[in-house]
Design an enzyme around this catalytic site. Structure first.
Site, PDB file in Angstrom:
ATOM      1  N   ARG A  70       0.836  -1.209   0.000  1.00 44.58           N
ATOM      2  CA  ARG A  70       0.000   0.000   0.000  1.00 44.58           C
ATOM      3  C   ARG A  70       0.871   1.260   0.000  1.00 44.58           C
ATOM      4  O   ARG A  70       0.393   2.344  -0.304  1.00 44.58           O
ATOM      5  CB  ARG A  70      -0.942   0.017   1.223  1.00 44.58           C
ATOM      6  CG  ARG A  70      -1.991  -1.073   1.244  1.00 44.58           C
ATOM      7  CD  ARG A  70      -2.981  -0.929   0.090  1.00 44.58           C
ATOM      8  NE  ARG A  70      -3.900   0.186   0.292  1.00 44.58           N
ATOM      9  CZ  ARG A  70      -4.016   1.246  -0.518  1.00 44.58           C
ATOM     10  NH1 ARG A  70      -3.261   1.343  -1.590  1.00 44.58           N
ATOM     11  NH2 ARG A  70      -4.879   2.197  -0.264  1.00 44.58           N
ATOM     12  N   GLU A  78       8.202  -8.706  -6.944  1.00 43.74           N
ATOM     13  CA  GLU A  78       7.769  -9.865  -6.157  1.00 43.74           C
ATOM     14  C   GLU A  78       7.928 -11.148  -6.954  1.00 43.74           C
ATOM     15  O   GLU A  78       7.796 -11.138  -8.193  1.00 43.74           O
ATOM     16  CB  GLU A  78       6.279  -9.674  -5.779  1.00 43.74           C
ATOM     17  CG  GLU A  78       5.744 -10.734  -4.830  1.00 43.74           C
ATOM     18  CD  GLU A  78       4.235 -10.610  -4.597  1.00 43.74           C
ATOM     19  OE1 GLU A  78       3.560  -9.870  -5.352  1.00 43.74           O
ATOM     20  OE2 GLU A  78       3.736 -11.261  -3.675  1.00 43.74           O
ATOM     21  N   SER A  80       6.822 -14.533  -8.686  1.00 45.87           N
ATOM     22  CA  SER A  80       5.576 -14.733  -9.421  1.00 45.87           C
ATOM     23  C   SER A  80       5.198 -16.203  -9.421  1.00 45.87           C
ATOM     24  O   SER A  80       5.973 -17.048  -9.871  1.00 45.87           O
ATOM     25  CB  SER A  80       5.735 -14.261 -10.862  1.00 45.87           C
ATOM     26  OG  SER A  80       4.611 -14.687 -11.599  1.00 45.87           O
ATOM     27  N   ARG A  82       3.087 -17.358 -11.297  1.00 50.67           N
ATOM     28  CA  ARG A  82       2.837 -17.761 -12.684  1.00 50.67           C
ATOM     29  C   ARG A  82       4.042 -18.515 -13.207  1.00 50.67           C
ATOM     30  O   ARG A  82       3.931 -19.343 -14.103  1.00 50.67           O
ATOM     31  CB  ARG A  82       2.612 -16.543 -13.579  1.00 50.67           C
ATOM     32  CG  ARG A  82       1.333 -15.818 -13.308  1.00 50.67           C
ATOM     33  CD  ARG A  82       1.145 -14.717 -14.345  1.00 50.67           C
ATOM     34  NE  ARG A  82       0.731 -15.261 -15.633  1.00 50.67           N
ATOM     35  CZ  ARG A  82       0.707 -14.552 -16.762  1.00 50.67           C
ATOM     36  NH1 ARG A  82       1.076 -13.286 -16.772  1.00 50.67           N
ATOM     37  NH2 ARG A  82       0.302 -15.099 -17.882  1.00 50.67           N
ATOM     38  N   ARG A 142      -2.545 -21.683  -8.542  1.00 54.80           N
ATOM     39  CA  ARG A 142      -2.143 -20.887  -7.367  1.00 54.80           C
ATOM     40  C   ARG A 142      -3.325 -20.303  -6.599  1.00 54.80           C
ATOM     41  O   ARG A 142      -3.170 -19.883  -5.458  1.00 54.80           O
ATOM     42  CB  ARG A 142      -1.227 -19.743  -7.788  1.00 54.80           C
ATOM     43  CG  ARG A 142      -1.910 -18.695  -8.669  1.00 54.80           C
ATOM     44  CD  ARG A 142      -0.996 -17.530  -8.915  1.00 54.80           C
ATOM     45  NE  ARG A 142      -1.477 -16.641  -9.955  1.00 54.80           N
ATOM     46  CZ  ARG A 142      -0.844 -15.535 -10.323  1.00 54.80           C
ATOM     47  NH1 ARG A 142       0.279 -15.200  -9.736  1.00 54.80           N
ATOM     48  NH2 ARG A 142      -1.327 -14.771 -11.276  1.00 54.80           N
ATOM     49  N   ARG A 169       3.598   1.912  10.538  1.00 54.85           N
ATOM     50  CA  ARG A 169       3.583   0.460  10.783  1.00 54.85           C
ATOM     51  C   ARG A 169       4.274   0.052  12.083  1.00 54.85           C
ATOM     52  O   ARG A 169       4.162  -1.107  12.488  1.00 54.85           O
ATOM     53  CB  ARG A 169       4.206  -0.270   9.592  1.00 54.85           C
ATOM     54  CG  ARG A 169       3.510   0.019   8.258  1.00 54.85           C
ATOM     55  CD  ARG A 169       2.084  -0.470   8.228  1.00 54.85           C
ATOM     56  NE  ARG A 169       1.392  -0.069   6.991  1.00 54.85           N
ATOM     57  CZ  ARG A 169       0.139  -0.413   6.677  1.00 54.85           C
ATOM     58  NH1 ARG A 169      -0.572  -1.164   7.497  1.00 54.85           N
ATOM     59  NH2 ARG A 169      -0.414   0.006   5.564  1.00 54.85           N
TER      60      ARG A 169
HETATM   61  C1  LIG Z   1      -3.772   1.261  10.546  1.00 56.34           C
HETATM   62  C2  LIG Z   1      -3.967   1.344   9.066  1.00 56.34           C
HETATM   63  C3  LIG Z   1      -5.168   0.946   8.490  1.00 56.34           C
HETATM   64  C4  LIG Z   1      -5.337   1.008   7.090  1.00 56.34           C
HETATM   65  N1  LIG Z   1      -6.506   0.548   6.535  1.00 56.34           N
HETATM   66  C5  LIG Z   1      -6.649   0.493   5.172  1.00 56.34           C
HETATM   67  C6  LIG Z   1      -7.822  -0.074   4.563  1.00 56.34           C
HETATM   68  O1  LIG Z   1      -8.746  -0.503   5.236  1.00 56.34           O
HETATM   69  N2  LIG Z   1      -7.878  -0.141   3.211  1.00 56.34           N
HETATM   70  C7  LIG Z   1      -6.875   0.336   2.414  1.00 56.34           C
HETATM   71  O2  LIG Z   1      -6.977   0.264   1.195  1.00 56.34           O
HETATM   72  N3  LIG Z   1      -5.750   0.876   2.958  1.00 56.34           N
HETATM   73  C8  LIG Z   1      -5.615   0.961   4.304  1.00 56.34           C
HETATM   74  N4  LIG Z   1      -4.451   1.474   4.865  1.00 56.34           N
HETATM   75  C9  LIG Z   1      -3.400   1.972   3.972  1.00 56.34           C
HETATM   76  C10 LIG Z   1      -3.412   3.503   3.917  1.00 56.34           C
HETATM   77  O3  LIG Z   1      -4.641   4.008   3.423  1.00 56.34           O
HETATM   78  C11 LIG Z   1      -2.268   4.001   3.020  1.00 56.34           C
HETATM   79  O4  LIG Z   1      -2.490   3.595   1.697  1.00 56.34           O
HETATM   80  C12 LIG Z   1      -0.931   3.445   3.444  1.00 56.34           C
HETATM   81  O5  LIG Z   1      -0.733   3.671   4.816  1.00 56.34           O
HETATM   82  C13 LIG Z   1       0.185   4.126   2.652  1.00 56.34           C
HETATM   83  O6  LIG Z   1       0.251   5.485   3.007  1.00 56.34           O
HETATM   84  P1  LIG Z   1       0.465   6.590   1.925  1.00 56.34           P
HETATM   85  O7  LIG Z   1      -0.619   6.561   0.904  1.00 56.34           O
HETATM   86  O8  LIG Z   1       0.686   7.900   2.650  1.00 56.34           O
HETATM   87  O9  LIG Z   1       1.886   6.143   1.299  1.00 56.34           O
HETATM   88  P2  LIG Z   1       2.352   6.070  -0.202  1.00 56.34           P
HETATM   89  O10 LIG Z   1       1.424   5.258  -1.020  1.00 56.34           O
HETATM   90  O11 LIG Z   1       3.779   5.638  -0.130  1.00 56.34           O
HETATM   91  O12 LIG Z   1       2.271   7.527  -0.718  1.00 56.34           O
HETATM   92  C14 LIG Z   1       3.115   8.555  -0.186  1.00 56.34           C
HETATM   93  C15 LIG Z   1       2.456   9.883  -0.426  1.00 56.34           C
HETATM   94  O13 LIG Z   1       2.375  10.094  -1.852  1.00 56.34           O
HETATM   95  C16 LIG Z   1       1.123  10.697  -2.168  1.00 56.34           C
HETATM   96  N5  LIG Z   1       0.388   9.791  -3.065  1.00 56.34           N
HETATM   97  C17 LIG Z   1       0.719   8.506  -3.400  1.00 56.34           C
HETATM   98  N6  LIG Z   1      -0.167   8.016  -4.280  1.00 56.34           N
HETATM   99  C18 LIG Z   1      -1.070   8.998  -4.488  1.00 56.34           C
HETATM  100  C19 LIG Z   1      -2.237   9.088  -5.289  1.00 56.34           C
HETATM  101  N7  LIG Z   1      -2.650   8.078  -6.069  1.00 56.34           N
HETATM  102  N8  LIG Z   1      -2.940  10.230  -5.266  1.00 56.34           N
HETATM  103  C20 LIG Z   1      -2.543  11.283  -4.511  1.00 56.34           C
HETATM  104  N9  LIG Z   1      -1.449  11.262  -3.711  1.00 56.34           N
HETATM  105  C21 LIG Z   1      -0.732  10.135  -3.709  1.00 56.34           C
HETATM  106  C22 LIG Z   1       0.393  10.936  -0.859  1.00 56.34           C
HETATM  107  O14 LIG Z   1       0.706  12.223  -0.396  1.00 56.34           O
HETATM  108  C23 LIG Z   1       1.006   9.930   0.069  1.00 56.34           C
HETATM  109  O15 LIG Z   1       0.937  10.301   1.437  1.00 56.34           O
HETATM  110  C24 LIG Z   1      -4.283   1.482   6.259  1.00 56.34           C
HETATM  111  C25 LIG Z   1      -3.085   1.902   6.846  1.00 56.34           C
HETATM  112  C26 LIG Z   1      -2.908   1.834   8.224  1.00 56.34           C
HETATM  113  C27 LIG Z   1      -1.590   2.263   8.824  1.00 56.34           C
END
Ligand SMILES: Cc1cc2nc3c(=O)[nH]c(=O)nc-3n(C[C@H](O)[C@H](O)[C@H](O)COP(=O)(O)OP(=O)(O)OC[C@H]3O[C@@H](n4cnc5c(N)ncnc54)[C@H](O)[C@@H]3O)c2cc1C
Length: 231
Positions: A70, A78, A80, A82, A142, A169
């Site tokens: 995420r 990663e 694969s 496949r 798989r 995390r």
């Molecule tokens: C306790 C906990 C519960 C969570 N529950 C869920 C859940 O139920 N479902 C789920 O899907 N995720 C969940 N997440 C994941 C969360 O929503 C974030 O995706 C994850 O923590 C990564 O954070 P981030 O997006 O800031 O980081 P990164 O993806 O590394 O992004 C870094 C920064 O880049 C920018 N960015 C990256 N991509 C985009 C984009 N497409 N558009 C705009 N700005 C962007 C943002 O500013 C972001 O802060 C959870 C996370 C935690 C810690």
């Protein structure tokens, strides 16, 4: 560093250092030494931190990998299924089963859950073998594997986003299994970038304390966290 029953985090390579990050920042300040990383963090001048990079090899259950993936600002590659046969693949069997609050446990409930999981994993592995022996292609065979199956990948973080990753995390709201990986990642990264990760150390220490003292009243005890809503 070994993590969970079959996983690990391995340091692979890194680029830069605390000193390089300061030097890069120096161009904004007309000085070669540049401000200390602590100042950059205080000022929220984060872009020089992106010049520090670190690569790890990680083996973790698929549900933990989904948490890590995420963090989109990282780069991943990663294994694969496949292309790789999943014979002899590992499954995560929790040491301790966490139950909903208020559940009254019978004497054998822990053992029953663990046995059930164990049998289910064995069944998944033997169904995979059966499907492959029938000639079902790897990419379809798989699908019998659960999210407890271990996967392996390389991940590259830049230090700015590694800090974000660790802040989320290592926190008590993270799922216990993912938190264990964050502990391993912090321990390996902090020896290469001690100053850049210094202000996150209390979170790391709190997480380590929580796992070393599972009976403690400390609110960081794994399983007492509200973070498990994440799928
Ligand atoms: C306790 C906990 C519960 C969570 N529950 C869920 C859940 O139920 N479902 C789920 O899907 N995720 C969940 N997440 C994941 C969360 O929503 C974030 O995706 C994850 O923590 C990564 O954070 P981030 O997006 O800031 O980081 P990164 O993806 O590394 O992004 C870094 C920064 O880049 C920018 N960015 C990256 N991509 C985009 C984009 N497409 N558009 C705009 N700005 C962007 C943002 O500013 C972001 O802060 C959870 C996370 C935690 C810690």
């Amino acid at each position: 560093v070994n993590v969970l029953d079959h996983g690990f985090v391995e340091y692979v390579d890194s680029m830069g250092s605390d000193a390089l990050i300061s030097t890069i920042a120096g161009i904004s300040h007309d000085s070669t030494a540049g401000p200390g990383v602590d100042k950059l963090i205080e000022w929220e001048h984060f872009s020089p931190l992106e010049f520090g990079q670190i690569i790890f090899k990680v083996k973790c259950p698929i549900f933990v990998a989904r948490h890590i993936f995420r963090h989109r600002s990282s780069t991943f590659n990663e294994m694969s299924a496949r292309y790789v046969e999943l014979h002899g693949v590992d499954f995560f069997l929790p040491d301790t089963i966490r139950f909903d609050k208020g559940v009254i446990l019978g004497d054998n409930d822990h053992a029953h859950v663990k046995d059930s999981l164990h049998h289910f994993f064995k069944r998944a592995a033997s169904l995979y073998k059966h499907l492959r022996s029938m000639g079902v292609v790897r990419e379809l065979a798989r699908i019998v594997h659960p999210v407890a199956t271990y996967t392996t990948f390389y991940v590259r973080f830049d230090l700015r986003h590694l800090r974000d990753f660790l802040s989320l995390r290592l926190a008590r709201s993270a799922q216990a299994e993912s938190r264990r990986y964050a502990i391993a990642l912090y321990s390996l990264a902090s020896s290469r970038f001690p100053k850049t990760l210094e202000d996150i150390r209390p979170l790391y220490e709190e997480a380590v304390f929580a796992f070393r003292n599972p009976e403690s009243k400390n609110p960081t005890v794994p399983g007492s966290s509200p973070g498990s809503e994440e799928r």
